[in-house]
Design an enzyme around this catalytic site. Structure first.
Site, PDB file in Angstrom:
ATOM      1  N   TYR A  30      38.699  -8.111 -39.741  1.00 45.32           N
ATOM      2  CA  TYR A  30      38.282  -6.728 -39.530  1.00 45.32           C
ATOM      3  C   TYR A  30      39.149  -6.041 -38.487  1.00 45.32           C
ATOM      4  O   TYR A  30      39.974  -6.668 -37.832  1.00 45.32           O
ATOM      5  CB  TYR A  30      36.797  -6.677 -39.134  1.00 45.32           C
ATOM      6  CG  TYR A  30      36.502  -7.048 -37.690  1.00 45.32           C
ATOM      7  CD1 TYR A  30      36.603  -8.361 -37.239  1.00 45.32           C
ATOM      8  CD2 TYR A  30      36.127  -6.076 -36.761  1.00 45.32           C
ATOM      9  CE1 TYR A  30      36.327  -8.690 -35.915  1.00 45.32           C
ATOM     10  CE2 TYR A  30      35.847  -6.402 -35.441  1.00 45.32           C
ATOM     11  CZ  TYR A  30      35.951  -7.718 -35.019  1.00 45.32           C
ATOM     12  OH  TYR A  30      35.689  -8.040 -33.714  1.00 45.32           O
ATOM     13  N   LYS A 144      41.629 -11.586 -35.910  1.00 48.23           N
ATOM     14  CA  LYS A 144      40.430 -10.745 -35.768  1.00 48.23           C
ATOM     15  C   LYS A 144      39.481 -11.065 -36.921  1.00 48.23           C
ATOM     16  O   LYS A 144      39.345 -10.316 -37.897  1.00 48.23           O
ATOM     17  CB  LYS A 144      40.797  -9.252 -35.707  1.00 48.23           C
ATOM     18  CG  LYS A 144      39.751  -8.429 -34.964  1.00 48.23           C
ATOM     19  CD  LYS A 144      40.301  -7.127 -34.464  1.00 48.23           C
ATOM     20  CE  LYS A 144      39.231  -6.174 -33.968  1.00 48.23           C
ATOM     21  NZ  LYS A 144      38.408  -6.655 -32.861  1.00 48.23           N
ATOM     22  N   GLU A 176      39.826 -13.999 -22.110  1.00 44.57           N
ATOM     23  CA  GLU A 176      39.526 -12.581 -22.382  1.00 44.57           C
ATOM     24  C   GLU A 176      38.027 -12.401 -22.251  1.00 44.57           C
ATOM     25  O   GLU A 176      37.331 -13.279 -21.745  1.00 44.57           O
ATOM     26  CB  GLU A 176      40.028 -12.188 -23.783  1.00 44.57           C
ATOM     27  CG  GLU A 176      39.407 -12.993 -24.909  1.00 44.57           C
ATOM     28  CD  GLU A 176      39.823 -12.529 -26.307  1.00 44.57           C
ATOM     29  OE1 GLU A 176      40.229 -11.375 -26.481  1.00 44.57           O
ATOM     30  OE2 GLU A 176      39.722 -13.355 -27.236  1.00 44.57           O
ATOM     31  N   LEU A 200      42.614 -12.349 -28.412  1.00 49.04           N
ATOM     32  CA  LEU A 200      42.986 -11.324 -29.389  1.00 49.04           C
ATOM     33  C   LEU A 200      44.072 -10.437 -28.770  1.00 49.04           C
ATOM     34  O   LEU A 200      43.912  -9.983 -27.635  1.00 49.04           O
ATOM     35  CB  LEU A 200      41.762 -10.470 -29.744  1.00 49.04           C
ATOM     36  CG  LEU A 200      42.058  -9.481 -30.867  1.00 49.04           C
ATOM     37  CD1 LEU A 200      41.980 -10.198 -32.212  1.00 49.04           C
ATOM     38  CD2 LEU A 200      41.096  -8.315 -30.848  1.00 49.04           C
TER      39      LEU A 200
HETATM   40  N1  PDD Z   1      36.602  -5.747 -30.191  1.00 46.11           N
HETATM   41  N2  PDD Z   1      39.117  -9.312 -27.584  1.00 46.11           N
HETATM   42  C1  PDD Z   1      38.102  -9.406 -28.460  1.00 46.11           C
HETATM   43  C2  PDD Z   1      37.485 -10.734 -28.697  1.00 46.11           C
HETATM   44  C3  PDD Z   1      37.636  -8.257 -29.129  1.00 46.11           C
HETATM   45  O1  PDD Z   1      36.628  -8.354 -30.011  1.00 46.11           O
HETATM   46  C4  PDD Z   1      38.239  -6.994 -28.847  1.00 46.11           C
HETATM   47  C5  PDD Z   1      37.808  -5.711 -29.519  1.00 46.11           C
HETATM   48  C6  PDD Z   1      39.298  -6.942 -27.918  1.00 46.11           C
HETATM   49  C7  PDD Z   1      40.015  -5.658 -27.590  1.00 46.11           C
HETATM   50  O2  PDD Z   1      40.901  -5.284 -28.618  1.00 46.11           O
HETATM   51  P1  PDD Z   1      41.255  -3.753 -28.896  1.00 46.11           P
HETATM   52  O3  PDD Z   1      41.804  -3.191 -27.622  1.00 46.11           O
HETATM   53  O4  PDD Z   1      42.265  -3.814 -29.963  1.00 46.11           O
HETATM   54  O5  PDD Z   1      39.978  -3.058 -29.316  1.00 46.11           O
HETATM   55  C8  PDD Z   1      39.711  -8.126 -27.325  1.00 46.11           C
HETATM   56  C9  PDD Z   1      36.212  -4.656 -31.026  1.00 46.11           C
HETATM   57  C10 PDD Z   1      36.229  -3.320 -30.349  1.00 46.11           C
HETATM   58  C11 PDD Z   1      34.889  -4.988 -31.700  1.00 46.11           C
HETATM   59  O6  PDD Z   1      34.761  -6.123 -32.117  1.00 46.11           O
HETATM   60  O7  PDD Z   1      34.019  -4.120 -31.822  1.00 46.11           O
END
Ligand code: PDD
Length: 287
Positions: A30, A144, A176, A200
């Protein structure tokens, strides 16, 4: 309105077969893309990361770049909010339950939009609290993947502690957050953990590093130990929906002075400026 397998429709009408491998195995990937004033932010980067996730799970991309751009553009048009959060979800599709990939299967493509809710001003000005937790996820956190049970349990632990995020530790190092990337400030230097299989590769993480570079903010990309995290002057979390937020309490102890620090204030302002610039420049966020 949502998009499912070739059609736009109200979400109430959307149906998927119970044998969809996303439902049965969590076999899918996703993306979450923020949209500001109807401009998708860093769309090309999100689509590139989607391609990387699809490659990692050996699922052919069901659409080319132009088609994704068109579908996302249309979805934004069909939804009212100026600021939206676009959720993209691709699974291997429905098939008789069997772990190995089935032959001749059509992937499921689902897109939805929700109004984007960025953190309230009070969280920006006061910061938020976080807990630490053992990173008990698998070793492909760079994908992801829709299978988010560990992340769900970790985030829930944080919420039950009255906090917004769990900062994850693996083998003595910070990886993270449960759904965000984490930055640390020590001795006036912004530290970011290096991208590897254990985190991620965040799109917001990249923006923050680019802004640090462009504005000559001292920074280093290197592994951050648990001891360094616990004695940091500042800790930030970043994500597409939370933008940049200061963590001002960790496991109940104040981070630095217990208020968002000066480096955070600078980065937050730079991020907002960058965002506004993208909104004013048609096409800029939509490479
Ligand atoms: N999540 N690490 C993890 C495990 C995440 O699920 C996310 C983002 C990030 C940050 O990535 P980005 O800057 O590309 O949003 C890091 C999204 C927002 C979610 O699952 O809703």
């Amino acid at each position: 309105m949502i998009y499912l397998n070739g059609e736009f429709m109200p979400i109430e009408q959307a149906r998927i077969p119970v044998l969809d491998r996303g439902f049965i195995f969590g076999d899918g990937v996703y993306e979450v893309i923020p949209v500001y004033s109807r401009h998708p932010f860093r769309l090309a980067e999100h689509l590139r990361r989607l391609q990387d996730s699809l490659n990692s799970i050996r699922l052919a991309n069901p659409h080319d770049h132009q088609t994704w751009m068109r579908l996302i553009g249309r979805l934004v048009e069909l939804n009212e909010a100026q600021d939206q959060s676009i959720y993209m979800h691709i699974t291997r599709g429905p098939a008789k339950r069997d772990h190995a990939f089935p032959k001749d299967i059509t992937p499921t493509v689902f897109l939805m939009s929700n109004p984007l809710t960025i953190p309230p001003q009070q969280q920006v000005s006061d910061g938020v609290c976080a807990i630490t937790a053992v990173d008990n996820r698998w070793s492909r956190c760079d994908i992801k993947a829709i299978a988010l049970l560990p992340n769900v349990l970790l985030r829930q632990e944080a919420v039950e502690a009255g906090c917004v995020e769990a900062v994850l530790l693996r083998d003595g190092f910070m990886t993270e957050g449960a759904a965000s990337n984490i930055f640390v400030v020590r001795a006036g230097v912004m530290l970011a953990p290096p991208k590897d299989h254990l985190m991620l590769p965040g799109i917001t993480y990249d923006v923050v590093l680019e802004l640090a570079q462009a504005h000559r903010i001292r920074h280093e990309v290197r592994k951050i130990s648990e001891a360094e995290l616990r004695s940091a002057q500042e800790i930030w979390l970043t994500s597409s929906t939370k933008e940049v937020l200061a963590i001002t309490r960790l496991d109940g102890a104040p981070v630095g002075k217990g208020t968002p620090g000066p480096m955070f204030a600078r980065m937050y302002a730079l991020y907002q400026d960058y965002k506004n610039q993208v909104m004013r420049t048609p096409g800029m966020g939509v490479a």
